[in-house]
Design a protein around this motif. Sequence first.
Motif, short mmCIF file in Angstrom:
data_model
loop_
_atom_site.label_atom_id
_atom_site.label_comp_id
_atom_site.label_asym_id
_atom_site.label_seq_id
_atom_site.Cartn_x
_atom_site.Cartn_y
_atom_site.Cartn_z
N LEU A 25 6.17 -11.92 11.51
CA LEU A 25 6.26 -13.25 12.48
C LEU A 25 6.53 -14.32 11.60
O LEU A 25 7.00 -15.31 12.16
N LYS A 69 -0.93 -17.86 15.45
CA LYS A 69 0.44 -17.94 15.14
C LYS A 69 0.77 -18.94 16.51
O LYS A 69 2.12 -19.73 16.41
N ASN A 70 0.03 -19.32 17.38
CA ASN A 70 0.33 -20.23 18.41
C ASN A 70 1.36 -19.62 19.44
O ASN A 70 2.26 -20.23 19.92
N LEU A 71 1.64 -18.29 19.29
CA LEU A 71 2.28 -17.51 20.24
C LEU A 71 1.67 -17.21 21.44
O LEU A 71 0.59 -16.53 21.48
N LYS A 72 2.57 -17.30 22.68
CA LYS A 72 1.86 -17.05 23.88
C LYS A 72 2.16 -15.54 24.48
O LYS A 72 3.29 -15.45 24.39
N ASN A 121 5.04 -15.10 27.25
CA ASN A 121 5.97 -15.92 27.09
C ASN A 121 6.60 -16.00 25.90
O ASN A 121 7.96 -15.95 26.02
N ASP A 122 6.02 -15.74 24.86
CA ASP A 122 6.67 -15.71 23.53
C ASP A 122 6.90 -14.14 23.01
O ASP A 122 7.75 -14.05 22.16
N ILE A 123 6.09 -13.60 23.51
CA ILE A 123 5.94 -11.88 22.92
C ILE A 123 5.29 -11.15 24.05
O ILE A 123 4.19 -11.50 24.46
N THR A 134 10.20 -9.29 19.82
CA THR A 134 9.78 -10.13 21.12
C THR A 134 9.05 -9.01 21.88
O THR A 134 8.49 -9.52 22.92
N LEU A 157 -1.45 -13.35 16.94
CA LEU A 157 -0.58 -14.10 17.90
C LEU A 157 -1.28 -15.57 18.24
O LEU A 157 -0.46 -16.46 18.50
N ARG A 158 -2.53 -15.31 18.60
CA ARG A 158 -3.10 -16.64 18.82
C ARG A 158 -3.01 -17.62 17.49
O ARG A 158 -2.93 -18.80 17.75
N GLU A 188 17.54 -14.49 24.85
CA GLU A 188 16.25 -14.66 23.96
C GLU A 188 16.03 -13.67 23.07
O GLU A 188 15.22 -13.53 22.38
#
Length: 372
Positions: A260, A288-291, A294-296, A268, A285-286, A371
């Motif tokens: 990441l 890394k501020n990934l949702k 929506n992000d992955i 993805t 993921l949290r 994407e």
Amino acid sequence: MQTKYNTVKQAIKSQILAGAYEPNQKISSENELMKEFSVSRHTVRVAIGELVNEGWLYREQGSGTFCTDRSIQESRNQQSKKSIAIITTYISDYIFPSIIRGAESYLSENGYQVNLYSTNNDIENEKRILESILSQQTDGVIIEPTKSAFTNPNINYYFNLERTNIPYIMINAFYDELEPICLIMDDEKGGFIQTEHLIKHGHKNIVGFFKTDDIQGIKRMKGYIKAHRKYQIPINPKNIISYYSEEKRTKPKDELEILLSAQTDVPTGLVCYNDELALLLLDVLRDKNLKVPNDISIVGYDDSFLAEASEVKLTTVKHPKNKMGEAAAELIVDLVQKNNQNNKDNKEYETIIYDPELVIRKSTKKISDDET
């Protein structure tokens, strides 16, 4: 610290349980045992004396010391025996309580006492448990193999179960060299449908995490690879993360953080060995501020209680759990009853393979070409 005579005693007992000595076979002489263990004659005699008193050995004047035929002793107690041992890699967490409940319910209804053991996926623990079972009066054994992807160093104990006429079956995995009756999932297909789901949602950069000291992980990895080949999507070697049981809380998280942090080719989609791992990766993921999704997107395996316990409800592969436990109990009871009745019929017992089913929830989404 163990006394010298007890060390000798336990070593001889282990040899008997591993089948190194057959019933009525003469064991090593006192001189040979003294040399093997670097102990005095007195120490050897104390160890042998206790094993004779406990019924493991017997002496014949002028001939030596011999291994007792314990099957004769056990047959005398056959009527009082009604005990099934269940060995799993873990007992108190994840999907294992559900499997055990399914088995326990059926066994208790049929008058069997259940003895539970956990190896913690450790070969030495498995050895100690098998020795304990072979030392007791056990009718049958339900076993989840330990580190099933590797050749099993405890194989002689399984041969001894067969030699002493104790039926056993395996669940979740099996030792291929033994060709046992087992109840398993089609894990290759499970890994395939995990990956195919993401591919059909437009994902091409998919990371797979597989625990490879168990055969389930090897099969799921194979399914992951097959899905990529079927849809002609090249696999980046960095996207296959393998780990052992001892590394399950560290290596997958560390490897995901590295992937990441890259400037390009950020994944993805994630295919996880199980739901337990999926929750650990959600923490990364949290951070890394990934949702999700929506992000992955992320897909688990087993449809455990964890799949709906997180803030994101996991898309996952369903495991039969209770159903597998109950079917294993029914099968072992059938084998025990056939054994006790000296039933010589030619009924064939076949491996039961459960077909995996994808349970779709909220952790995956379709992505557009721009994407990927």
